[in-house]
Design a protein around this motif. Sequence first.
Motif, PDB file in Angstrom:
ATOM      1  N   VAL A 393       0.846  -1.198   0.000  1.00 41.28           N
ATOM      2  CA  VAL A 393       0.000   0.000   0.000  1.00 41.28           C
ATOM      3  C   VAL A 393       0.885   1.253   0.000  1.00 41.28           C
ATOM      4  O   VAL A 393       0.631   2.218  -0.745  1.00 41.28           O
ATOM      5  CB  VAL A 393      -0.942  -0.002   1.231  1.00 41.28           C
ATOM      6  CG1 VAL A 393      -1.659   1.335   1.384  1.00 41.28           C
ATOM      7  CG2 VAL A 393      -1.953  -1.133   1.111  1.00 41.28           C
ATOM      8  N   ALA A 394       1.943   1.237   0.812  1.00 43.01           N
ATOM      9  CA  ALA A 394       2.867   2.375   0.883  1.00 43.01           C
ATOM     10  C   ALA A 394       3.550   2.618  -0.469  1.00 43.01           C
ATOM     11  O   ALA A 394       3.692   3.764  -0.911  1.00 43.01           O
ATOM     12  CB  ALA A 394       3.910   2.127   1.970  1.00 43.01           C
ATOM     13  N   VAL A 395       3.944   1.533  -1.150  1.00 37.49           N
ATOM     14  CA  VAL A 395       4.543   1.673  -2.491  1.00 37.49           C
ATOM     15  C   VAL A 395       3.520   2.278  -3.448  1.00 37.49           C
ATOM     16  O   VAL A 395       3.826   3.142  -4.277  1.00 37.49           O
ATOM     17  CB  VAL A 395       5.035   0.301  -3.013  1.00 37.49           C
ATOM     18  CG1 VAL A 395       5.406   0.382  -4.492  1.00 37.49           C
ATOM     19  CG2 VAL A 395       6.225  -0.185  -2.199  1.00 37.49           C
ATOM     20  N   GLY A 396       2.261   1.830  -3.322  1.00 40.60           N
ATOM     21  CA  GLY A 396       1.195   2.319  -4.201  1.00 40.60           C
ATOM     22  C   GLY A 396       0.937   3.806  -4.052  1.00 40.60           C
ATOM     23  O   GLY A 396       0.622   4.483  -5.031  1.00 40.60           O
ATOM     24  N   ILE A 397       1.081   4.341  -2.823  1.00 44.50           N
ATOM     25  CA  ILE A 397       0.840   5.782  -2.627  1.00 44.50           C
ATOM     26  C   ILE A 397       2.134   6.589  -2.744  1.00 44.50           C
ATOM     27  O   ILE A 397       2.126   7.802  -2.579  1.00 44.50           O
ATOM     28  CB  ILE A 397       0.160   6.063  -1.260  1.00 44.50           C
ATOM     29  CG1 ILE A 397       1.045   5.593  -0.100  1.00 44.50           C
ATOM     30  CG2 ILE A 397      -1.202   5.421  -1.194  1.00 44.50           C
ATOM     31  CD1 ILE A 397       0.507   5.940   1.277  1.00 44.50           C
ATOM     32  N   GLY A 398       3.250   5.912  -3.037  1.00 42.88           N
ATOM     33  CA  GLY A 398       4.506   6.605  -3.306  1.00 42.88           C
ATOM     34  C   GLY A 398       5.346   6.915  -2.081  1.00 42.88           C
ATOM     35  O   GLY A 398       6.365   7.612  -2.195  1.00 42.88           O
ATOM     36  N   ASP A 399       4.971   6.416  -0.901  1.00 41.99           N
ATOM     37  CA  ASP A 399       5.747   6.672   0.326  1.00 41.99           C
ATOM     38  C   ASP A 399       6.756   5.537   0.516  1.00 41.99           C
ATOM     39  O   ASP A 399       6.503   4.564   1.233  1.00 41.99           O
ATOM     40  CB  ASP A 399       4.783   6.766   1.520  1.00 41.99           C
ATOM     41  CG  ASP A 399       5.475   7.305   2.768  1.00 41.99           C
ATOM     42  OD1 ASP A 399       6.720   7.274   2.807  1.00 41.99           O
ATOM     43  OD2 ASP A 399       4.767   7.743   3.694  1.00 41.99           O
ATOM     44  N   LEU A 400       7.928   5.673  -0.102  1.00 42.31           N
ATOM     45  CA  LEU A 400       8.910   4.582  -0.100  1.00 42.31           C
ATOM     46  C   LEU A 400       9.555   4.390   1.272  1.00 42.31           C
ATOM     47  O   LEU A 400       9.969   3.279   1.611  1.00 42.31           O
ATOM     48  CB  LEU A 400       9.980   4.829  -1.164  1.00 42.31           C
ATOM     49  CG  LEU A 400       9.460   4.860  -2.621  1.00 42.31           C
ATOM     50  CD1 LEU A 400      10.610   5.001  -3.599  1.00 42.31           C
ATOM     51  CD2 LEU A 400       8.661   3.609  -2.944  1.00 42.31           C
ATOM     52  N   ASN A 401       9.647   5.473   2.070  1.00 46.21           N
ATOM     53  CA  ASN A 401      10.214   5.328   3.420  1.00 46.21           C
ATOM     54  C   ASN A 401       9.300   4.464   4.297  1.00 46.21           C
ATOM     55  O   ASN A 401       9.769   3.590   5.039  1.00 46.21           O
ATOM     56  CB  ASN A 401      10.412   6.699   4.076  1.00 46.21           C
ATOM     57  CG  ASN A 401      11.589   7.448   3.458  1.00 46.21           C
ATOM     58  OD1 ASN A 401      12.562   6.823   3.026  1.00 46.21           O
ATOM     59  ND2 ASN A 401      11.480   8.771   3.387  1.00 46.21           N
ATOM     60  N   LEU A 402       7.986   4.701   4.191  1.00 46.21           N
ATOM     61  CA  LEU A 402       7.025   3.881   4.931  1.00 46.21           C
ATOM     62  C   LEU A 402       7.082   2.436   4.449  1.00 46.21           C
ATOM     63  O   LEU A 402       7.040   1.491   5.255  1.00 46.21           O
ATOM     64  CB  LEU A 402       5.604   4.445   4.763  1.00 46.21           C
ATOM     65  CG  LEU A 402       4.469   3.622   5.391  1.00 46.21           C
ATOM     66  CD1 LEU A 402       4.653   3.505   6.906  1.00 46.21           C
ATOM     67  CD2 LEU A 402       3.103   4.235   5.079  1.00 46.21           C
ATOM     68  N   ALA A 403       7.198   2.247   3.130  1.00 48.19           N
ATOM     69  CA  ALA A 403       7.287   0.891   2.562  1.00 48.19           C
ATOM     70  C   ALA A 403       8.510   0.162   3.121  1.00 48.19           C
ATOM     71  O   ALA A 403       8.419  -1.024   3.497  1.00 48.19           O
ATOM     72  CB  ALA A 403       7.374   0.966   1.038  1.00 48.19           C
TER      73      ALA A 403
END
Length: 502
Positions: A393-403
């Motif tokens: 989900v984090a990758v999908g919204i573009g938040d790579l640090n969260l991913a």
Amino acid sequence: MGLEPEPLFQAWSYFRRRKFRQCSDLCSQLLEGPHGEQAAWSLKTRALTEMVYVDEIDMDQEEIAEMVLDENAIAQVARPGTSLKLPGTSQGGGPSPAVRPVTQSGRPITGFVRPSTQSGRPGTMEQAINTPLTARPITSASGRYIRLGTASMITNPDGPFINLSRLNLAKYAQKPKLAKALFEYIFHHENDIKNALHLAALATEHAQFKDWWWKVQIGKCYYRLGLYREAEKQFKSALKQQDMVDTILYLAKVHLRLDQPVTALNLFKQGLDRFPGEVTLICGIARIHEEMNNISSAAEYYKDVLKQDNTHVEAIACIGSNHFYSDQPEIALRFYRRLLQMGVYNCQLFNNLGLCCFYAQQYDMTLSSFERALFLAENEEETADVWYNLGHVAVGIGDLNLAYQCFKLTLVNNNDYAEAYNNLAVLEMRKGHIEQARALLQTASSLAPHMYEPHFNFAVLSEKVGDLQRSYTAAQKSEEAFPGHVDTQQLIKQLKQHFAML
């Protein structure tokens, strides 16, 4: 002053209400009295059996020891579509590994965990031993059945309720009602297959080989002992005397263990002619199609199951899973909501609901579903699954640090999560950390050699840094895991051109 019920009637009432411990204790008191009754003995036997009863119909998981010690000869080069041991036998309609993850055996993951699908059959013995996900150095008989066998010591600290070594089985075989209760006690509670088989053989002889129930029990004993052909004969003989759905399911289980899925399919279809609309038979056909990669046929049969029983959890879960991997998350969401309405309330369901909401762009429900899944997780493996999906989900919204944090938390909970290692490696590659990415990809490919992604990513990474030989080796492994992957084929072609120029 209220009237006290007669003790034996009270024990029977406990048994009917599935309060087996109270029933057993009350029967023990009756047996200690001056007139130890046969009825109390029989009822206590049945209560102890019910405490540990496991339905034998479900397909068992084939473990490593059974694969090595199995002496049944099976065709080494079976025709496509006739064997469960050939992963590439999809007859159409099966999704590619790029869309739907596959198990160790090369089959798409199912929407419902069953004993035969928890970890698919390893391709080779070396693969099975080297892979911690499937390597359990036990047989399927040992893990569950040894626990059942020790139940006698738990129920009575003074020793087992019935001392089998002192029992005159020939005497009990002549009393059919007592014999049946005693057989089930020996088979399920004591797990003494040899004595159970001996009693069944004596009882069927006393019944002049006309009682189908004893033939089924002998077949179950033979199956547990690994004598599948003898079990097949007993089940077929029982079917001639009395047509029963359970016997058809036992016989199909024997055929599946002998790797004869087509014979099992024909058996189920013949059974449906005699028992039209029988849910367990239709479900058995759907399971076999799913095992053989024929996903579209499996989905049709699962829909037939729902026409007969619209609360069948396995059918709803498998159809929902099929819709999700067919890029129809909105429809999958309806099926998972149906499970929620039916009272299924667990981590896996909320995990799936979260993913469906995300891909159906219903973002308001996504995180709350995953929060509920984390709250309901019963072990670290389930928690790891939730964090892995949150990483997506984090990758999908573009938040790579969260991913990155989510995939790290996945590995904290489950250190053997190959997919998380692979995705972390991709994130490390984006940061330019080549050595860390390489180490993570090597870990992923050793943990899950059946996945093509770590091999392909390693090939791309090696090609970028100029290590063409390693890149070519990894690309070949990727092609072996997923022959239809276009990017792998292009990379191999490009590398061959490089080698031709040298």
